[in-house]
Scaffold this motif. Structure first.
Motif, PDB file in Angstrom:
ATOM      1  N   LYS A 132       0.847  -1.190   0.000  1.00 37.64           N
ATOM      2  CA  LYS A 132       0.000   0.000   0.000  1.00 37.64           C
ATOM      3  C   LYS A 132       0.887   1.245   0.000  1.00 37.64           C
ATOM      4  CE  LYS A 132      -3.725  -2.528   2.259  1.00 37.64           C
ATOM      5  NZ  LYS A 132      -4.670  -2.601   3.394  1.00 37.64           N
ATOM      6  N   GLU A 188      -4.974  -2.357  -3.516  1.00 42.57           N
ATOM      7  CA  GLU A 188      -3.616  -2.079  -3.057  1.00 42.57           C
ATOM      8  C   GLU A 188      -2.952  -1.227  -4.129  1.00 42.57           C
ATOM      9  OE1 GLU A 188      -1.373  -5.576  -2.208  1.00 42.57           O
ATOM     10  OE2 GLU A 188      -2.615  -6.188  -0.522  1.00 42.57           O
ATOM     11  N   SER A 189      -2.177  -0.250  -3.718  1.00 42.54           N
ATOM     12  CA  SER A 189      -1.551   0.627  -4.708  1.00 42.54           C
ATOM     13  C   SER A 189      -0.471  -0.082  -5.502  1.00 42.54           C
ATOM     14  CB  SER A 189      -0.978   1.873  -4.028  1.00 42.54           C
ATOM     15  OG  SER A 189      -0.204   1.537  -2.902  1.00 42.54           O
TER      16      SER A 189
END
Length: 605
Positions: free
Chosen positions: A298, A330-331
């Motif tokens: 993240k 989630e990034s």
């Protein structure tokens, strides 16, 4: 990397023949056979240069150009000092993507995703992260192994490398399961140069000497019973960061590399310094997983620090795979929620990290001027389409000219309902139209379902009549619908005449693999009509007795043997039976009618 469950990124010698001896590393070429060379000299001597050249053109093979795959180019990889090198001993660098935990995001464990990553993202390696605990292989071994095998089969078919990852933080607790799994992989795929083994994703903060190294030594011994030389990548302490510790106390064996993982917001110059110490200690490193974000998967995307890592990896020829091909919140995940499991993602379906990594992969593939393997290229022209599994050809049933008529496989007759005009539409797409009717191969109703009907229909130019012709190697192709991203398929791999084709999710079966045989002055295989514009045909071909020659109106014919001698001649109107007196062999049939001279090759069995 340290991560949070369940949506957690991923963090946290033997003797015998080598694979190089067991598998051929040569790439098929187009060498002329001794018989062909002898025939050429005989023709030049007896018939003169003009006739000889014409005859040789008739017998030449048509070669459809294909880009060389990365595995064809690099071949069998091995470790030499602190580098991974190719079949020539040249240091190489693979770049690619890692799939997510197999039990949580299984949708991308398929051929179409792997193919899209190869063709659009230009990956040269993909990582299958097989989950072990938390509902993974330890409790569902058959299901999880099948997912991984699907990815392996796709990578082999597509000519890229694949990392087979035992994705768990406490692999020592699953040593027996690991041995069972890697034994199965090595027995089934050990002869393929595509395979890279990753025996322990990310060990926790445990002893290298007493826990991690003994585990790896056991797994190396297990794999080497069946695969003597594919590279094995060994996880290192504290989420695969303590590579310098492993380099100072190496696992015994050959072709071993050590795992390094980083996340750009968490790991920077300090971890690169540890990696440099490992390299200085002659250890080869492989970044089987990295993220542009925090180690949790993240946080913000740190492009600047990721670029620092790219520079370091490029300078040291360290291969890498980005975490992850997933559509979760989630990034570090490359895709937005709901992105198709079949690839074909537009930029709006790719998140910041994915766009950044994709740009890096596309810019650097594969570090030279070689173009990435992608859609095959065919010259515009007339073709016969031959199913690989059955040897039968695609045609419009009964020679029908009505919309909706089935397209079936059938024994080749040479008729024009079994011939197709293939025309490039740009962007890798083609129209495929039946010669006899002028109508297009059409995906009925633009269906996206497995089993969707494929028939002929008046050409409209819609995506359901646009097809990508994509090389699967050895001169064979998938025919992929632009509308559905699914493959033309002969149901059940049937070899029966009259079976209608449909579409199905692309796989590795030979019932989805087709050869395009050009119908022109340069030929392949046993063929009938040669001149793309003629109404001439001959059948059956090959024949064990006679041939029926059809030509509209009055015509004359002659049959020429391999030495250029006329062995039969005659005349007819519309149709004539020939070849009764021919011995077994290959011949050239020359037909002269109202529309000119046509030539074709015939075979008497």
């Amino acid at each position: 990397m340290q991560k949070l469950f369940p949506l957690q990124g991923h963090s946290p010698s033997q003797t015998g023949p080598t694979n190089a001896q067991r598998r051929s590393s040569s790439i098929p070429g187009a060498a002329q056979s001794p018989a062909a060379s002898s025939l050429a000299f005989s023709l030049l001597a007896k018939c003169g240069r003009g006739l000889a050249l014409a005859f040789l053109l008739l017998f030449a093979n048509v070669c459809v150009s294909q880009a060389q795959t990365i595995v064809e180019r690099y071949g069998q990889l091995r470790v030499s000092g602190n580098r991974i090198v190719d079949k020539t001993g040249t240091a190489i660098q693979l770049r690619g993507m890692s799939l997510y935990w197999s039990q949580w995001v299984p949708k991308y464990y398929n051929y179409n995703t792997v193919k899209w990553l190869r063709d659009d993202w230009r990956v040269t390696v993909v990582r299958a992260a097989m989950a072990v605990d938390v509902g993974g292989y330890a409790t569902n071994p058959a299901a999880e192994q099948a997912k991984v095998f699907t990815v392996i089969d796709a990578a082999i078919s597509l000519g890229i490398y694949v990392i087979v990852d035992f994705h768990v933080h406490d692999a020592a607790a699953y040593r027996t399961q690991a041995q069972t799994f890697f034994r199965a992989v090595a027995q089934k795929y050990g002869a393929s140069p595509n395979i890279l083994y990753e025996t322990w994703n990310e060990p926790l903060d445990v002893s290298w000497a007493n826990v991690i190294k003994p585990y790896h030594q056991t797994l190396v011994s297990t794999i080497r019973q069946y695969d003597p030389d594919n590279i094995i990548i060994l996880g290192t302490g504290f989420y695969s960061q303590r590579v310098d510790e492993a380099a100072a106390n190496k696992v015994a064996g050959s072709n071993l590399a050590y795992t390094l993982h980083f996340y750009a917001n968490t790991h920077n110059s300090g971890l690169r310094a540890a990696a440099q110490r490992a390299l200085d200690n002659n250890a080869a490193l492989f970044v089987t997983e990295y993220g542009t974000t925090d180690a949790s998967g993240k946080g913000t995307v740190n492009e600047a620090e990721t670029r620092n890592w790219y520079t370091f990896m490029d300078q040291n020829k360290i291969s890498h795979a980005n975490w992850s091909v997933a559509d979760i919140p989630e990034s570090s995940a490359a895709l937005v929620s709901g992105a198709s499991e079949n690839g074909g993602w537009t930029t709006s379906q790719i998140k910041q990290s994915g766009l950044f990594v994709r740009s890096e992969l596309r810019a650097k593939y594969p570090g030279t001027t070689t173009t990435p393997p992608a859609t095959g290229t065919l010259a515009n022209g007339r073709y016969r389409i031959v199913a690989r599994h059955s040897g039968k050809v695609l045609g419009v049933a009964g020679g029908s000219t009505v919309d909706g008529a089935d397209i079936t496989q059938y024994t080749n007759s040479g008729a024009t309902n079994q011939q197709w005009n293939v025309v490039s539409l740009g962007s890798g797409a083609y129209s495929i139209r039946a010669v006899h009717s002028g109508k297009a191969m059409d995906l009925s109703g633009s269906s996206t379902a497995d089993g969707g009907d494929i028939n002929q229909w008046t050409y409209s130019g819609g995506n359901n009549q646009r097809w990508r012709i994509e090389s699967v190697g050895s001169g064979y192709y998938h025919i992929v619908s632009v509308a559905s991203n699914k493959c033309v398929d002969v149901p059940g791999a049937s070899t029966t005449d009259g079976v209608a084709i449909n579409q199905w999710t692309c796989g590795t079966g030979s019932n989805q693999s087709f050869q395009f045989v050009a119908l022109s002055a340069a030929r392949t295989a046993d063929t009938d009509q040669v001149d793309a514009g003629s109404n001439t045909s001959v059948y059956p071909n090959p024949s064990q007795s006679t041939f029926t020659v059809r030509e509209l109106g009055a015509f004359t014919y002659s049959i020429i043997d391999g030495l250029g001698r006329v062995v039969d001649r005659g005349q007819g109107t519309n149709e004539v039976t020939v070849g009764q007196r021919l011995a077994a062999g290959l011949f050239v049939l020359r037909v002269q009618g109202a529309n000119g001279v046509k030539t074709m090759r015939v075979s008497k069995k």
